[in-house]
Design a protein around this motif. Sequence first.
Motif, PDB file in Angstrom:
ATOM      1  N   LEU A 147       0.819  -1.207   0.000  1.00 35.61           N
ATOM      2  CA  LEU A 147       0.000   0.000   0.000  1.00 35.61           C
ATOM      3  C   LEU A 147       0.866   1.277   0.000  1.00 35.61           C
ATOM      4  CD1 LEU A 147      -3.124  -0.092  -0.015  1.00 35.61           C
ATOM      5  CD2 LEU A 147      -3.084   0.531   2.404  1.00 35.61           C
ATOM      6  N   ASN A 148       1.831   1.308  -0.934  1.00 32.42           N
ATOM      7  CA  ASN A 148       2.788   2.432  -0.988  1.00 32.42           C
ATOM      8  C   ASN A 148       2.126   3.794  -1.072  1.00 32.42           C
ATOM      9  OD1 ASN A 148       4.288   0.077  -1.751  1.00 32.42           O
ATOM     10  ND2 ASN A 148       5.946   1.486  -2.265  1.00 32.42           N
ATOM     11  N   GLN A 149       0.986   3.842  -1.743  1.00 32.63           N
ATOM     12  CA  GLN A 149       0.362   5.140  -1.967  1.00 32.63           C
ATOM     13  C   GLN A 149      -0.084   5.784  -0.652  1.00 32.63           C
ATOM     14  OE1 GLN A 149      -2.931   4.964  -4.720  1.00 32.63           O
ATOM     15  NE2 GLN A 149      -3.155   7.207  -4.573  1.00 32.63           N
ATOM     16  N   TYR A 150      -0.343   4.944   0.347  1.00 32.75           N
ATOM     17  CA  TYR A 150      -0.905   5.479   1.594  1.00 32.75           C
ATOM     18  C   TYR A 150      -0.005   5.300   2.816  1.00 32.75           C
ATOM     19  CZ  TYR A 150      -5.103   5.652  -1.238  1.00 32.75           C
ATOM     20  OH  TYR A 150      -5.994   5.924  -2.234  1.00 32.75           O
ATOM     21  N   ILE A 151       0.770   4.218   2.846  1.00 34.81           N
ATOM     22  CA  ILE A 151       1.578   3.944   4.038  1.00 34.81           C
ATOM     23  C   ILE A 151       3.013   4.413   3.808  1.00 34.81           C
ATOM     24  CG2 ILE A 151       2.459   2.142   5.573  1.00 34.81           C
ATOM     25  CD1 ILE A 151      -0.047   0.561   5.120  1.00 34.81           C
ATOM     26  N   ASP A 152       3.511   5.273   4.689  1.00 30.37           N
ATOM     27  CA  ASP A 152       4.853   5.822   4.511  1.00 30.37           C
ATOM     28  C   ASP A 152       5.940   4.877   5.003  1.00 30.37           C
ATOM     29  OD1 ASP A 152       4.427   8.609   3.479  1.00 30.37           O
ATOM     30  OD2 ASP A 152       3.091   8.630   5.201  1.00 30.37           O
ATOM     31  N   VAL A 153       5.633   4.101   6.040  1.00 30.23           N
ATOM     32  CA  VAL A 153       6.613   3.141   6.538  1.00 30.23           C
ATOM     33  C   VAL A 153       5.884   1.999   7.240  1.00 30.23           C
ATOM     34  CG1 VAL A 153       6.965   4.526   8.615  1.00 30.23           C
ATOM     35  CG2 VAL A 153       8.621   2.794   8.043  1.00 30.23           C
ATOM     36  N   LEU A 154       6.425   0.805   7.055  1.00 27.77           N
ATOM     37  CA  LEU A 154       5.830  -0.384   7.655  1.00 27.77           C
ATOM     38  C   LEU A 154       6.820  -0.943   8.674  1.00 27.77           C
ATOM     39  CD1 LEU A 154       3.410  -2.410   7.362  1.00 27.77           C
ATOM     40  CD2 LEU A 154       4.830  -3.662   5.739  1.00 27.77           C
ATOM     41  N   ILE A 155       6.320  -1.201   9.894  1.00 30.67           N
ATOM     42  CA  ILE A 155       7.190  -1.754  10.928  1.00 30.67           C
ATOM     43  C   ILE A 155       6.659  -3.118  11.344  1.00 30.67           C
ATOM     44  CG2 ILE A 155       8.221  -1.380  13.205  1.00 30.67           C
ATOM     45  CD1 ILE A 155       7.755   1.614  12.841  1.00 30.67           C
ATOM     46  N   PRO A 156       7.391  -4.174  11.034  1.00 25.49           N
ATOM     47  CA  PRO A 156       6.969  -5.509  11.471  1.00 25.49           C
ATOM     48  C   PRO A 156       7.496  -5.804  12.875  1.00 25.49           C
ATOM     49  CG  PRO A 156       8.806  -5.693   9.916  1.00 25.49           C
ATOM     50  CD  PRO A 156       8.595  -4.224  10.174  1.00 25.49           C
ATOM     51  N   ARG A 157       6.666  -6.452  13.692  1.00 27.36           N
ATOM     52  CA  ARG A 157       7.088  -6.895  15.020  1.00 27.36           C
ATOM     53  C   ARG A 157       6.736  -8.367  15.171  1.00 27.36           C
ATOM     54  NH1 ARG A 157       7.396  -3.083  19.328  1.00 27.36           N
ATOM     55  NH2 ARG A 157       7.820  -4.876  20.635  1.00 27.36           N
ATOM     56  N   GLY A 158       7.681  -9.159  15.621  1.00 29.26           N
ATOM     57  CA  GLY A 158       7.393 -10.576  15.821  1.00 29.26           C
ATOM     58  C   GLY A 158       8.658 -11.397  15.711  1.00 29.26           C
ATOM     59  N   SER A 159       8.509 -12.660  15.383  1.00 32.63           N
ATOM     60  CA  SER A 159       9.653 -13.565  15.307  1.00 32.63           C
ATOM     61  C   SER A 159      10.532 -13.196  14.118  1.00 32.63           C
ATOM     62  CB  SER A 159       9.156 -14.994  15.127  1.00 32.63           C
ATOM     63  OG  SER A 159       8.551 -15.122  13.857  1.00 32.63           O
ATOM     64  N   GLY A 160      11.762 -13.697  14.141  1.00 30.67           N
ATOM     65  CA  GLY A 160      12.679 -13.482  13.030  1.00 30.67           C
ATOM     66  C   GLY A 160      12.095 -13.968  11.718  1.00 30.67           C
ATOM     67  N   LYS A 161      11.409 -15.108  11.775  1.00 28.82           N
ATOM     68  CA  LYS A 161      10.817 -15.697  10.573  1.00 28.82           C
ATOM     69  C   LYS A 161       9.734 -14.766  10.008  1.00 28.82           C
ATOM     70  CE  LYS A 161       8.368 -19.809   9.416  1.00 28.82           C
ATOM     71  NZ  LYS A 161       7.529 -20.848  10.014  1.00 28.82           N
ATOM     72  N   PHE A 162       8.930 -14.242  10.925  1.00 27.63           N
ATOM     73  CA  PHE A 162       7.846 -13.343  10.528  1.00 27.63           C
ATOM     74  C   PHE A 162       8.408 -12.079   9.858  1.00 27.63           C
ATOM     75  CE2 PHE A 162       5.000  -9.777  11.605  1.00 27.63           C
ATOM     76  CZ  PHE A 162       3.841 -10.201  10.984  1.00 27.63           C
ATOM     77  N   ILE A 163       9.429 -11.503  10.483  1.00 24.60           N
ATOM     78  CA  ILE A 163      10.003 -10.270   9.945  1.00 24.60           C
ATOM     79  C   ILE A 163      10.633 -10.515   8.577  1.00 24.60           C
ATOM     80  CG2 ILE A 163      11.844  -8.557  10.307  1.00 24.60           C
ATOM     81  CD1 ILE A 163      11.091  -8.738  13.334  1.00 24.60           C
ATOM     82  N   LYS A 164      11.300 -11.674   8.428  1.00 20.98           N
ATOM     83  CA  LYS A 164      11.900 -11.996   7.140  1.00 20.98           C
ATOM     84  C   LYS A 164      10.829 -12.106   6.050  1.00 20.98           C
ATOM     85  CE  LYS A 164      15.219 -15.009   4.915  1.00 20.98           C
ATOM     86  NZ  LYS A 164      14.581 -14.528   3.692  1.00 20.98           N
ATOM     87  N   MET A 165       9.696 -12.709   6.420  1.00 14.06           N
ATOM     88  CA  MET A 165       8.588 -12.836   5.475  1.00 14.06           C
ATOM     89  C   MET A 165       8.125 -11.446   5.018  1.00 14.06           C
ATOM     90  SD  MET A 165       5.028 -12.458   5.260  1.00 14.06           S
ATOM     91  CE  MET A 165       4.373 -12.484   6.952  1.00 14.06           C
TER      92      MET A 165
END
Lengths: 415, 415
Positions: free
Chosen positions: B192-210
């Motif tokens: 959603l580049n048009q609306y979200i300026d930055v995305l921050i993932p929180r969770g396990s290493g596997k989740f963040i890599k995904m």
Amino acid sequence: MTNLEEMGQKAQDAAFELGQLGSKEKNTALLTMADSLVLNTKEIVAANKEDYDKAKENGTKKAMLDRLLLTPDRINDMANGLRQVVELPDPIGKVDRGWQTTSGLDITQERVPLGVIGMIYEARPNVTVDAAGLCFKAGNAVILRGGKEAINSNIALSETLRHALQKVGINQDAVQLIDDVSHETAQKMMELNQYIDVLIPRGSGKFIKMVVDKAKVPIIETGAGNCHIYVDRDADLDKALKIIINAKVQRPSVCNAAEKVILHRDIANQFLPELYDALQANSVEVRGDTLSKAIVPDIVPATEEDWGTEYDDYIIAVKIVDSIDDAIKHINKYNTKHSESIITENYSSSRQFMKQIDAAVVYTNASTRFTDGQQFGFGAEIGISTQKLHARGPMGANELTTTKYLVQGDGQIRK
Amino acid sequence: MTNLEEMGQKAQDAAFELGQLGSKEKNTALLTMADSLVLNTKEIVAANKEDYDKAKENGTKKAMLDRLLLTPDRINDMANGLRQVVELPDPIGKVDRGWQTTSGLDITQERVPLGVIGMIYEARPNVTVDAAGLCFKAGNAVILRGGKEAINSNIALSETLRHALQKVGINQDAVQLIDDVSHETAQKMMELNQYIDVLIPRGSGKFIKMVVDKAKVPIIETGAGNCHIYVDRDADLDKALKIIINAKVQRPSVCNAAEKVILHRDIANQFLPELYDALQANSVEVRGDTLSKAIVPDIVPATEEDWGTEYDDYIIAVKIVDSIDDAIKHINKYNTKHSESIITENYSSSRQFMKQIDAAVVYTNASTRFTDGQQFGFGAEIGISTQKLHARGPMGANELTTTKYLVQGDGQIRK
């Protein structure tokens, strides 16, 4: 296919060495690079001729051919660009802040190099030298991947820089060029997260969009500029006219050129005919909404697509609004977050515009053409960031760094 | 499917309004959010019970169940977290620098909100409140997308926050939750580049890599921590022991816990048996290379995979090196650029380690467990960035901002 992992590893090793160099060593290397470019002029011009002749054979447009061309004068300019980078302050080692925590730890936040920077760009071979110089100044290794049209020029330029590094005893892998210009290497480079800390694309809007779509390496987006000039009800119309003509005409092909004029309705009747004549006198095609066409019937009707388009050409579109609020709403909707300017003598209008416009640079009573590393006083620039992460606006050597927290203790453990 | 474009547009509109709010209005809203959480405890606990019972039915592990659980005490803690955010300085409007250009333009670089922040996270429902509070403090709208296991809890929490905003007359779309927890909405959010300026993932290493693999929105990577403690030849071994035990045992499941110990060979014979006993006494499994196994035969042999692994558990691996150079080389090869510590009384060793280690935080004689927003004195944190772009290390409200250049002129045009 070129072994990009190997190049990445070499770049990381070089980056580690670069991180330990002092300013004096880096500046000596930059001066040697500059001298080597001048000394190698003949070889570089010969390599460039191959690219140029091939591009001409392929029917490349004149403007593109001109961008590709390297002459002894242009090579001299590139060398002088490197000498200017020498004069810039070294961003590395600067302490941004420091404090002591309640647990008695002393923390400082220091500027350090980013590490390995990837540059991916289209035809202009001067990017090879400009990018290498600025990345090197900030202690970064760079992996360059230019367009296939300039491949012989880029090889000649990067080899010149690498020999200069070797001459002063610095790891020449600080500057590496990917000489395999297949799409596969470009795609692979964009996924080289393990080795490349940041990827900076330079080129057309279409090219940058492609890189943003395909890259997995963190990117800094540069260069899209749909810039507006809003002429307020309380504008000094003489200033407005001079600024609009300057912002559109002085160099229409660049990202900080004005693409749109927004006029407050109260001054439109008086100002638009005058503006139209001045733009026509400068060979600028004027498009506009129905209100502006009602004032100047020769105006070409603008479509919805116009409002979001960066022309990079002798074209401008005019819109008439009822209020500064409408102007701000329109600009925030269609702009590319690059540079926007209000022309007004009214304090509150200026303050509102400066606060409410979402862009890297917001001006009162000045041309958008000032959004530029040189004009800002940063010296050379590697591009103008139009994203909000990391760096916004003109990016100089300082924007090619990150920070590291250094924490000094005497046995502290966490309670 | 949830209309994410519509949510994005609403978030952008709310972000524009938030950008105009003063500190006092934002703090009043945060206090109202805190009070509303406490007042709604019953409803929140009831919604959480649905999630909890379902997770239990599905055979979720005990540690995970505990992370999911909300009690009146924990809700009170979340409310107090928001009250702490009130106490933080407002990062917005701060002038980072200012100067006058040769053309007579006055430039200031001011802190402004990022705009719209996307948070994508796994089970822990407290992230919903923590992230919303910190994003709001820095004037950002937030779009939250938590794990499906906590969906009822997240709806109850976000609705409570939204009602609180409404109560104080602030656009409630400053906080929005994606309540459709399908993979499709997650994927769409990441694009959603048009609306979200930055995305921050929180969770396990596997989740963040995904998320890193799939996202097109600019990301800040957080949380991977393969942290090392290097015990130098000139270490105070008492300090070393206390720091290693603290860094491993105080809270082994978090990213700033120590995962590896690197020992200089000159102190290994004396120190390792003592360290081994202390670790064993704290139920820590000790793995090691052949040299360390030669000193303490009960050590479990470490494989190549161990050196790059973040255990997040009562496990640690020991490696013996010949020199500080080898220690630095090993750490820079295997670390996740999070936190590294040297234990030494030697000035030059400390200086070399601090300069040459590539990580967000580098320590001398202190536990890696201090890499934390609270411990650094930032108040709450939204995560610990392990990337080099934009923010590095603990991220507080200040790291959720960007800058804007404000340029004041009086008719300047570019020559």
